[in-house]
Scaffold this motif. Structure first.
Motif, PDB file in Angstrom:
ATOM      1  N   VAL A  41       3.525  11.410 -25.856  1.00 29.16           N
ATOM      2  CA  VAL A  41       2.457  11.814 -24.952  1.00 29.16           C
ATOM      3  C   VAL A  41       2.242  13.318 -25.023  1.00 29.16           C
ATOM      4  CG1 VAL A  41       1.822  12.006 -22.514  1.00 29.16           C
ATOM      5  CG2 VAL A  41       2.749   9.862 -23.391  1.00 29.16           C
ATOM      6  N   ARG A  42       3.334  14.091 -25.056  1.00 29.30           N
ATOM      7  CA  ARG A  42       3.216  15.548 -25.109  1.00 29.30           C
ATOM      8  C   ARG A  42       2.461  16.014 -26.328  1.00 29.30           C
ATOM      9  NH1 ARG A  42       8.866  15.537 -23.956  1.00 29.30           N
ATOM     10  NH2 ARG A  42       9.300  16.511 -25.978  1.00 29.30           N
ATOM     11  N   GLU A  43       2.536  15.243 -27.401  1.00 26.98           N
ATOM     12  CA  GLU A  43       1.890  15.641 -28.655  1.00 26.98           C
ATOM     13  C   GLU A  43       0.463  15.121 -28.778  1.00 26.98           C
ATOM     14  OE1 GLU A  43       4.549  14.213 -31.619  1.00 26.98           O
ATOM     15  OE2 GLU A  43       6.069  15.776 -31.266  1.00 26.98           O
ATOM     16  N   ALA A  44      -0.030  14.391 -27.782  1.00 21.91           N
ATOM     17  CA  ALA A  44      -1.388  13.843 -27.854  1.00 21.91           C
ATOM     18  C   ALA A  44      -2.417  14.973 -27.853  1.00 21.91           C
ATOM     19  CB  ALA A  44      -1.634  12.904 -26.683  1.00 21.91           C
ATOM     20  N   PRO A  45      -3.375  14.955 -28.776  1.00 19.16           N
ATOM     21  CA  PRO A  45      -4.385  16.022 -28.845  1.00 19.16           C
ATOM     22  C   PRO A  45      -5.219  16.134 -27.569  1.00 19.16           C
ATOM     23  CG  PRO A  45      -4.390  14.692 -30.855  1.00 19.16           C
ATOM     24  CD  PRO A  45      -3.522  13.981 -29.879  1.00 19.16           C
ATOM     25  N   ALA A  46      -5.393  15.019 -26.853  1.00 18.36           N
ATOM     26  CA  ALA A  46      -6.247  15.025 -25.658  1.00 18.36           C
ATOM     27  C   ALA A  46      -5.496  15.442 -24.402  1.00 18.36           C
ATOM     28  CB  ALA A  46      -6.870  13.640 -25.458  1.00 18.36           C
ATOM     29  N   LEU A  47      -4.229  15.827 -24.541  1.00 16.96           N
ATOM     30  CA  LEU A  47      -3.434  16.235 -23.383  1.00 16.96           C
ATOM     31  C   LEU A  47      -3.264  17.744 -23.358  1.00 16.96           C
ATOM     32  CD1 LEU A  47      -1.583  15.298 -20.984  1.00 16.96           C
ATOM     33  CD2 LEU A  47       0.321  15.542 -22.589  1.00 16.96           C
ATOM     34  N   SER A  48      -3.513  18.342 -22.196  1.00 18.84           N
ATOM     35  CA  SER A  48      -3.218  19.760 -21.988  1.00 18.84           C
ATOM     36  C   SER A  48      -2.244  19.874 -20.827  1.00 18.84           C
ATOM     37  CB  SER A  48      -4.489  20.556 -21.710  1.00 18.84           C
ATOM     38  OG  SER A  48      -5.150  20.090 -20.553  1.00 18.84           O
ATOM     39  N   ILE A  49      -1.288  20.780 -20.957  1.00 19.84           N
ATOM     40  CA  ILE A  49      -0.199  20.892 -19.994  1.00 19.84           C
ATOM     41  C   ILE A  49      -0.183  22.284 -19.374  1.00 19.84           C
ATOM     42  CG2 ILE A  49       2.293  20.797 -19.668  1.00 19.84           C
ATOM     43  CD1 ILE A  49       2.438  18.896 -22.062  1.00 19.84           C
ATOM     44  N   VAL A  50      -0.125  22.304 -18.048  1.00 19.59           N
ATOM     45  CA  VAL A  50       0.076  23.543 -17.307  1.00 19.59           C
ATOM     46  C   VAL A  50       1.469  23.464 -16.707  1.00 19.59           C
ATOM     47  CG1 VAL A  50      -0.696  24.996 -15.400  1.00 19.59           C
ATOM     48  CG2 VAL A  50      -2.386  23.764 -16.796  1.00 19.59           C
ATOM     49  N   GLN A  51       2.368  24.338 -17.145  1.00 21.82           N
ATOM     50  CA  GLN A  51       3.738  24.295 -16.661  1.00 21.82           C
ATOM     51  C   GLN A  51       3.836  25.151 -15.399  1.00 21.82           C
ATOM     52  OE1 GLN A  51       6.687  25.098 -19.632  1.00 21.82           O
ATOM     53  NE2 GLN A  51       8.361  24.313 -18.374  1.00 21.82           N
ATOM     54  N   ALA A  52       3.906  24.487 -14.263  1.00 25.28           N
ATOM     55  CA  ALA A  52       3.938  25.178 -12.975  1.00 25.28           C
ATOM     56  C   ALA A  52       4.292  24.177 -11.889  1.00 25.28           C
ATOM     57  CB  ALA A  52       2.588  25.823 -12.671  1.00 25.28           C
ATOM     58  N   SER A  53       4.618  24.697 -10.714  1.00 23.73           N
ATOM     59  CA  SER A  53       4.820  23.874  -9.527  1.00 23.73           C
ATOM     60  C   SER A  53       3.536  23.913  -8.708  1.00 23.73           C
ATOM     61  CB  SER A  53       5.993  24.405  -8.702  1.00 23.73           C
ATOM     62  OG  SER A  53       6.061  23.744  -7.456  1.00 23.73           O
ATOM     63  N   ILE A  54       2.945  22.770  -8.446  1.00 17.13           N
ATOM     64  CA  ILE A  54       1.670  22.725  -7.736  1.00 17.13           C
ATOM     65  C   ILE A  54       1.792  23.359  -6.360  1.00 17.13           C
ATOM     66  CG2 ILE A  54       2.075  20.415  -6.782  1.00 17.13           C
ATOM     67  CD1 ILE A  54      -1.317  21.634  -8.072  1.00 17.13           C
ATOM     68  N   SER A  55       2.949  23.239  -5.718  1.00 18.57           N
ATOM     69  CA  SER A  55       3.110  23.775  -4.366  1.00 18.57           C
ATOM     70  C   SER A  55       3.193  25.293  -4.346  1.00 18.57           C
ATOM     71  CB  SER A  55       4.364  23.182  -3.711  1.00 18.57           C
ATOM     72  OG  SER A  55       5.530  23.562  -4.410  1.00 18.57           O
ATOM     73  N   LYS A  56       3.454  25.892  -5.508  1.00 12.08           N
ATOM     74  CA  LYS A  56       3.588  27.351  -5.566  1.00 12.08           C
ATOM     75  C   LYS A  56       2.385  28.034  -6.210  1.00 12.08           C
ATOM     76  CE  LYS A  56       8.646  27.163  -5.656  1.00 12.08           C
ATOM     77  NZ  LYS A  56       9.887  27.491  -6.401  1.00 12.08           N
ATOM     78  N   MET A  57       1.390  27.260  -6.604  1.00 11.65           N
ATOM     79  CA  MET A  57       0.207  27.844  -7.238  1.00 11.65           C
ATOM     80  C   MET A  57      -0.690  28.498  -6.197  1.00 11.65           C
ATOM     81  SD  MET A  57      -0.816  25.011 -10.134  1.00 11.65           S
ATOM     82  CE  MET A  57      -1.925  26.135 -10.983  1.00 11.65           C
ATOM     83  N   SER A  58      -1.329  29.589  -6.581  1.00  9.35           N
ATOM     84  CA  SER A  58      -2.287  30.257  -5.700  1.00  9.35           C
ATOM     85  C   SER A  58      -3.569  29.445  -5.632  1.00  9.35           C
ATOM     86  CB  SER A  58      -2.591  31.655  -6.228  1.00  9.35           C
ATOM     87  OG  SER A  58      -3.264  31.565  -7.481  1.00  9.35           O
TER      88      SER A  58
END
Length: 242
Positions: A41-58
């Protein structure tokens, strides 16, 4: 179509990401530990990943996260550990729902954005007069007072029903309520109901996580199915649960 998935590394979220990719959607996920996603799944071309904690995002980070997304799905939940159940963040699901919905509404455009919340049959929808027994009311009251995740799930559903409402021109939503979650390897037949057909406390049914993922993916990719359930809180059971 680009779909944001939060809670993507959880037991149901991982299945949802794969289901969306299989349906040809572009998927954006936000996760602290991306290694919990399957390597394929991580290597799927249609997947983009944001490495963060949603609760700590501005708030700005949330706006950037939803930019260009036509839909968002939340599979967020609390870990089944003492810290996960009783430690902060106490309003993880509610706060993420509120902030993501606010950002989606600000996107504008000709068509409303879509938001799907994975919830539970333990959360009632008082707008459709879901009646429960007195003993179940007492247990739910105790859960509300003693178990923070329950009140968090209630708060997230309440925000959609009351704050967003069923006729918002910029955002449409569905709250998906599975019953007792189980792990199955393949999608099976499942039944959908406007309200629970059995007691979530005293007579819980079963819902496989892969069926929940299948239904949520279908919701955001199938226009007819979305029209059927938008503004509602459908309950999903594995077929045969009466």
């Amino acid at each position: 179509m680009t779909v944001l998935v939060v809670g993507a590394t959880g037991a149901t979220g991982r299945l949802l990401v794969k289901e969306l990719l299989d349906r040809g959607a572009s998927v954006r996920v936000v996760a602290r530990d991306v290694d919990r996603l399957d390597e394929s799944v991580r290597e799927a071309p249609a997947l983009s990943i944001v490495q963060a904690s949603i609760s700590k995002m501005s708030d700005q980070g949330i706006r950037e996260l939803v930019a260009g997304c036509t839909a968002a799905v939340s599979c967020l939940g609390h870990n089944l550990s003492f810290k996960g159940l009783f430690g902060p963040p106490y309003r993880l699901v509610t706060d993420a729902t509120r902030r993501i919905c606010k950002a989606l509404q600000a996107e504008g455009g000709d068509a409303p954005r879509r938001f799907v919340l994975m919830n539970t049959t333990g959360v009632r929808n008082p707008d459709v007069d879901e009646r429960i027994s007195a003993p179940q009311k007492l247990i739910i009251l105790a859960l509300r007072l003693l178990l923070p995740p329950h009140s968090d799930n209630e708060g997230a559903a309440h925000h959609l029903r009351r704050r967003i409402g069923p006729s918002n021109p910029h955002l449409e939503w569905v709250v998906v309520r599975p019953d007792g979650l189980v792990d199955h390897d393949v999608v099976s037949d499942y039944d959908l109901h406007p309200s629970p057909t059995r007691s979530a406390i005293f007579d819980a049914g079963q819902t496989s996580r892969i069926n929940v993922a299948h239904f949520m993916a279908a919701l955001v990719t199938d226009a007819d199915l979305w029209e059927r359930w938008k503004g509602a809180t459908p309950v999903i059971y594995n077929a045969g649960t009466v």
